[in-house]
Motif scaffolding. Structure first.
Motif, mmCIF file in Angstrom:
data_model
loop_
_atom_site.group_PDB
_atom_site.id
_atom_site.type_symbol
_atom_site.label_atom_id
_atom_site.label_comp_id
_atom_site.label_asym_id
_atom_site.label_seq_id
_atom_site.Cartn_x
_atom_site.Cartn_y
_atom_site.Cartn_z
ATOM 1 N N PRO A 59 0.775 -1.200 -0.251
ATOM 2 C CA PRO A 59 0.013 0.155 0.206
ATOM 3 C C PRO A 59 0.845 1.423 0.070
ATOM 4 C CG PRO A 59 -0.896 -1.430 1.570
ATOM 5 C CD PRO A 59 0.647 -2.047 1.155
ATOM 6 N N LYS A 60 2.087 1.098 0.675
ATOM 7 C CA LYS A 60 2.967 2.458 0.799
ATOM 8 C C LYS A 60 3.382 2.827 -0.586
ATOM 9 C CE LYS A 60 5.320 2.969 4.516
ATOM 10 N NZ LYS A 60 6.351 2.840 5.382
ATOM 11 N N ILE A 61 4.020 1.652 -1.221
ATOM 12 C CA ILE A 61 4.498 2.001 -2.840
ATOM 13 C C ILE A 61 3.269 2.529 -3.552
ATOM 14 C CG2 ILE A 61 5.193 0.654 -4.879
ATOM 15 C CD1 ILE A 61 6.727 -1.183 -2.791
ATOM 16 N N ILE A 62 2.138 1.992 -3.372
ATOM 17 C CA ILE A 62 1.180 2.173 -4.511
ATOM 18 C C ILE A 62 0.642 3.748 -4.131
ATOM 19 C CG2 ILE A 62 -1.438 2.000 -4.830
ATOM 20 C CD1 ILE A 62 -0.915 -0.848 -4.499
ATOM 21 N N VAL A 63 0.459 4.169 -2.830
ATOM 22 C CA VAL A 63 0.124 5.536 -2.380
ATOM 23 C C VAL A 63 1.414 6.566 -2.779
ATOM 24 C CG1 VAL A 63 -0.051 7.053 -0.576
ATOM 25 C CG2 VAL A 63 -1.345 5.073 -0.629
ATOM 26 N N VAL A 64 2.684 6.238 -2.528
ATOM 27 C CA VAL A 64 3.895 6.974 -3.183
ATOM 28 C C VAL A 64 3.748 7.217 -4.619
ATOM 29 C CG1 VAL A 64 6.316 7.144 -3.053
ATOM 30 C CG2 VAL A 64 5.167 6.699 -0.920
ATOM 31 N N PHE A 65 3.491 6.160 -5.120
ATOM 32 C CA PHE A 65 3.579 6.245 -6.892
ATOM 33 C C PHE A 65 2.353 7.268 -7.160
ATOM 34 C CE2 PHE A 65 2.090 4.615 -10.935
ATOM 35 C CZ PHE A 65 3.192 4.895 -11.765
ATOM 36 N N LEU A 66 1.104 6.969 -6.840
ATOM 37 C CA LEU A 66 0.068 7.926 -6.934
ATOM 38 C C LEU A 66 0.382 9.295 -6.406
ATOM 39 C CD1 LEU A 66 -3.044 5.807 -6.101
ATOM 40 C CD2 LEU A 66 -2.161 6.206 -8.282
ATOM 41 N N ALA A 67 0.819 9.396 -5.438
ATOM 42 C CA ALA A 67 1.375 11.007 -5.148
ATOM 43 C C ALA A 67 2.055 11.380 -6.046
ATOM 44 C CB ALA A 67 1.865 10.796 -3.555
ATOM 45 N N VAL A 68 3.347 10.847 -6.231
ATOM 46 C CA VAL A 68 4.149 11.377 -7.232
ATOM 47 C C VAL A 68 3.554 11.748 -8.676
ATOM 48 C CG1 VAL A 68 6.042 10.928 -8.735
ATOM 49 C CG2 VAL A 68 6.207 10.230 -6.397
ATOM 50 N N LEU A 69 2.507 10.772 -9.233
ATOM 51 C CA LEU A 69 1.846 11.192 -10.481
ATOM 52 C C LEU A 69 0.854 12.331 -10.355
ATOM 53 C CD1 LEU A 69 0.711 7.656 -11.828
ATOM 54 C CD2 LEU A 69 2.272 9.238 -12.756
ATOM 55 N N ILE A 70 0.372 12.343 -9.183
ATOM 56 C CA ILE A 70 -0.451 13.475 -8.784
ATOM 57 C C ILE A 70 0.205 14.913 -8.856
ATOM 58 C CG2 ILE A 70 -2.371 14.485 -7.311
ATOM 59 C CD1 ILE A 70 -3.378 11.773 -6.964
ATOM 60 N N LEU A 71 1.215 14.627 -8.214
ATOM 61 C CA LEU A 71 2.036 16.083 -7.621
ATOM 62 C C LEU A 71 3.128 16.333 -8.824
ATOM 63 C CD1 LEU A 71 2.353 15.532 -3.961
ATOM 64 C CD2 LEU A 71 0.559 17.096 -5.015
ATOM 65 N N LEU A 72 3.177 15.692 -9.766
ATOM 66 C CA LEU A 72 4.419 15.728 -10.650
ATOM 67 C C LEU A 72 4.187 17.240 -11.409
ATOM 68 C CD1 LEU A 72 6.724 14.197 -11.849
ATOM 69 C CD2 LEU A 72 5.329 13.650 -13.719
#
Length: 88
Positions: free
Chosen positions: A53-66
């Motif tokens: 879950p942490k990897i998924i959330v960090v990946f999504l956060a990077v995509l959203i905040l890019l």
């Protein structure tokens, strides 16, 4: 380049690094805390439960905040270029 300018460049670099990394780190910290609380309450002692879950959330956060991250880096680069051009 004077000492004050060097300190300004260093301060701008550190502030940009903090602005870019803090939201992603806070997202990972929040998910890790929630999963750890869940593990504590349910007494599940699986060590790998936190990572997916942490990897998924960090990946999504990077995509959203890019776009925000790129904008911050671009502004820093423009400030540095302007400072380099204005040097005597």
């Amino acid at each position: 380049m004077e000492e004050a300018q060097i300190l300004d460049v260093a301060r701008d670099g550190i502030m940009t690094m903090i602005l870019i990394s803090a939201p992603v780190l806070l997202a990972g910290l929040t998910v890790g805390l929630v999963i750890s609380l869940f593990q504590t309450l349910t007494q599940i002692q699986e060590m790998t439960l936190v990572f997916v879950p942490k990897i998924i959330v960090v990946f999504l956060a990077v995509l959203i905040l890019l776009p925000f991250m790129i904008r911050q880096l671009t502004e820093l680069a423009v400030r540095l270029m302007d400072m380099a051009v204005s040097l005597p």
